[in-house]
Design an enzyme around this catalytic site. Structure first.
Site, PDB file in Angstrom:
ATOM      1  N   ASP A 110      31.702  -6.025  75.157  1.00 57.82           N
ATOM      2  CA  ASP A 110      32.377  -4.866  74.605  1.00 57.82           C
ATOM      3  C   ASP A 110      33.179  -4.167  75.701  1.00 57.82           C
ATOM      4  O   ASP A 110      32.669  -3.935  76.811  1.00 57.82           O
ATOM      5  CB  ASP A 110      31.326  -3.917  74.016  1.00 57.82           C
ATOM      6  N   GLU A 117      36.204  -8.497  75.039  1.00 54.08           N
ATOM      7  CA  GLU A 117      37.057  -7.577  74.305  1.00 54.08           C
ATOM      8  C   GLU A 117      38.003  -7.007  75.360  1.00 54.08           C
ATOM      9  O   GLU A 117      37.592  -6.158  76.165  1.00 54.08           O
ATOM     10  CB  GLU A 117      36.259  -6.463  73.639  1.00 54.08           C
TER      11      GLU A 117
END
Length: 738
Positions: free
Chosen positions: A349, A385
């Site tokens: 993330d 990401e």
């Protein structure tokens, strides 16, 4: 308790049971004292001062301490937020190396290091004890019978990812026992695995399973919960709320059983990890672990104003990956999940935060160097990401070798193409063929692109074609939260007029942007929405790169237009299994698409297209055509808002062998894409008119059409319905030198 405290060892950190007792180790560079706190079954606490310190690691060994023992730490030191220190021994702290944590944080004023009512805010000091509100770490028995389980190690080009939430996927499943619904054991149930296998899924990507803060105060006040789990408070313990068997260590074995069951079905497990920040939030957040252990070491503080945190995540703080101990924690966590929990990869993330050794993103940062040389981690699937909210944070295409990326540009390009707002066809072409413009120059392959149309964050596929605007009222923020620019289109006639006006060079008529959002009784709109879902799924699953589906999209799952359901631990987010029957055609269409991809290596190439003949067929490996059958010219690639294109994929020109070193030859295909609002007749390119072509797929139809036996040859036109795709397969060999 009658306990003997032995010196023990500084490593490993956390708690380690050896069969006779347990060793404890805790890092704190700036502490002046550490107490190990043991809790009995009645919750009574015994505090044991630690006197052995080595390399800032406070440690001891206690004979007789067994698995199931609950514990925490209290850490002494200066409470001086203005200098970056927030030590407060009134606060029980969670061991950052705990392998299991019993229960959730309970919100209350006691968990804050400062006095809520003091006008000095976080500069004040709270002496309130919070041990009744903070979950305890658990000593565990790490032994487990894996029964020969090994990592599937499926090649990237064969991978189909399914992003899912452990709880949401099975919470409403009628064939899973109620006691197992919403748990690791529920995901391991045959009914769950059968669905994944029937879809052709090769890897599940689980939303965060690291133990997280389940109910922060601002959500609790609204009767909501942290559903997604992007507020980690530990990086080694699986979240106990997803355990059907217990929370005092049982959750660890239950997670392992889940992995073992998925592996037995040939499905890999990728977990979403959140090393960019923790759930302790900004300077006004609670003191639960890292903040009280050593705030100045674990967090990136504002230079010159260390009371405050650097925040590249939008969540209040950023972990200090420049500190060697923090970097060690991350690496120890990653290796633990691979070696002890048998996971097969990680989706990072906001991964660019980990590349910020200074304020600038540096994809040659130490974090990447360490992973690349690590003998364990260099062999698992690594997905970034590739963005954060900081300056220069959008880094799609910039990550180093070994890394694949969520390709946000692919998502945006495909959404724009199918709603008719793409600027040129060239970007569509790059995206469909693996985004070589992003990934080829630094030596990466097509699998560097993780292609997706939807993700957990944003609209579901059904909502993407049913709403123009977000509808997040249920989140309690008057829809201020969530992305405003979704590139969505609700398929209603009023926007047809707007699109047509823009293409004609006129001003678009004014209209309510939410007009037509949501369910409708208009049969034409319903049919178009269904067709658009098939268009997106076909584009996704036949693009080069690695496709990622989102749980429920294959069945038309809706969140009622909520594009930020992070706090909706309810039917808004849970998969509705009744849709299997209601939208059976869409489900079967998706299964056939993944089957088509699996059966034909032309749709999952390991290497880039070269735009030329490779094996002497005198026909290029890929060719692009106008609807009239002529090859695309340089000028035509640049035409604004072009919406129709044909693609020839040459199955005889795959530039690599199979696992036995044999040449791979596949069928050849013609693909006709029409994103225009009117039907278009495509012509088979002249050089291929001497071959027979059978229609196998037409997204204007709810099912594959190969069974209809429609065969095309010579100059017979191929009718392609407005906003649809037709795919033809060559029946009699290959084009060769035609």
């Amino acid at each position: 308790m009658d306990l003997k405290l032995w010196p023990g060892k500084p490593y490993p950190l956390g708690s380690k049971w050896d069969g006779e007792g347990t060793n404890f180790g805790l890092f704190s560079e700036n502490a002046t004292g550490v107490e190990l706190c043991l809790f009995d079954e009645q919750g009574w606490e015994t505090r044991l001062p630690l006197t052995e310190v080595y390399n800032f690691i406070w440690h001891c060994y206690i004979p007789g301490i067994k698995p199931g023992q609950l514990y925490g730490f209290r850490v002494h030191g200066p409470y001086n937020p203005s200098a970056g220190h927030r030590f407060n021994p009134a606060k029980l702290l969670i061991d950052p190396y705990a392998k299991a944590i019993a229960g959730d944080v309970v919100h209350g004023r006691e968990i804050f290091g400062y006095d809520w009512d003091d006008e000095k805010e976080d500069l004040s000091y709270s002496a309130l004890d919070d041990s009744h509100l903070v979950p305890k770490a658990v000593v565990i028995d790490e032994s487990f019978d894996w029964e020969g389980d090994t990592h599937p190690q499926l090649a990237w080009h064969k991978t189909v990812i399914y992003e899912m939430h452990v709880k949401g996927f099975t919470k409403l499943h009628p064939d899973i026992p109620e006691a197992l619904q919403g748990t690791y054991a529920g995901l391991a149930h045959p009914a769950a695995i059968d669905h994944l296998k029937s879809l052709g899924i090769t890897a599940v990507e689980l939303l965060p399973v690291h133990h997280f803060i389940g109910c922060p105060g601002f959500l609790e006040a609204k009767g909501l919960r942290n559903y997604w789990g992007y507020d980690s408070i530990n990086y080694l313990a699986p979240y106990s709320g997803y355990s059907a068997s217990g929370n005092t260590g049982q959750q660890v074995n239950e997670f392992k059983e889940m992995v073992k069951a998925l592996h037995a079905a040939g499905i890999e497990v990728i977990i979403d990890v959140v090393y960019n920040h923790t759930g302790e939030g900004n300077h006004m957040g609670p003191t639960l672990s890292f903040r009280g252990l050593d705030n100045a070491a674990y967090y990136r503080l504002v230079e010159g104003a260390p009371r405050y945190y650097m925040d590249y995540s939008g969540c209040g703080n950023s972990l200090n990956v420049c500190h060697p101990q923090v970097l060690k924690l991350i690496m120890d966590s990653l290796r633990y999940w691979v070696l002890e929990m048998h996971v097969d990869g990680f989706r990072f993330d906001l991964a660019t935060v980990l590349a910020r050794e200074t304020d600038r993103v540096d994809t040659f940062a130490a974090f990447f160097d360490i992973i690349h040389q690590d003998p364990v981690l260099c062999e698992v699937k690594l997905i970034a990401e590739p963005w954060d909210i900081g300056e220069g944070g959008y880094q799609v295409g910039q990550f180093p070798l070994l890394w694949s990326e969520w390709n946000g540009r692919y998502r945006d390009t495909m959404r724009d193409f199918w709603r008719g707002t793409n600027e040129t066809l060239s970007q569509f072409a790059y995206s469909f063929t693996g985004s070589s413009d992003l990934y080829e120059s630094n030596g990466r392959r097509p699998h560097a692109s993780i292609n997706f149309i939807t993700a957990h964050d944003g609209f579901t596929l059904k909502d993407l074609v049913s709403y123009n605007h977000k509808h997040n009222e249920a989140n309690g923020e008057n829809s201020r939260d969530g992305e405003n620019y979704n590139r969505a289109w609700n398929c209603t006639a009023i926007e047809f007029a707007a699109t047509q006006a823009l293409e004609a060079g006129a001003s678009a008529p004014c209209f309510d942007p939410c007009a037509g959002d949501g369910d409708t009784d208009d049969p034409q709109v319903q049919l178009l929405r269904e067709r658009q879902q098939r268009n997106f799924l076909t584009s996704l699953l036949l693009s080069q790169g690695v496709p990622m589906l989102v749980a429920g999209d294959e069945m038309g799952r809706s969140q009622g237009g909520n594009n930020n359901a992070y706090c909706q631990d309810n039917e808004i987010s849970w998969v509705d299994w009744g849709l299997q029957h209601k939208n059976a055609d869409l489900l079967e269409f998706t299964r056939q698409l993944t089957g088509l991809r699996r059966e034909h290596p032309i749709f999952r190439r390991r290497k880039w297209f070269q735009g030329r003949a490779i094996h002497g067929s005198q026909v290029s490996d890929i060719t692009w055509f106008n609807p009239d059958g002529g090859e695309m010219t340089d000028e035509q690639w640049k035409v604004g808002h072009a919406k129709a294109i044909g693609i020839f994929l040459n199955g005889e020109e795959l530039p690599y062998p199979n696992a036995r070193g044999e040449r791979i030859i596949d069928d050849s295909f013609l693909l006709f894409f029409n994103a225009y609002w009117e039907a278009i007749d495509f012509v088979i390119p002249p050089r291929f008119q001497g071959l027979q072509w059978i229609a196998i797929l037409d997204t204007a139809e709810p099912k594959f059409v190969e069974s209809q036996g429609i065969i095309y040859t010579k100059r017979k036109n191929i009718p392609v319905t407005a906003r649809s795709i037709v795919i033809l397969k060559c029946l009699n060999g290959h084009p060769r030198s035609l």
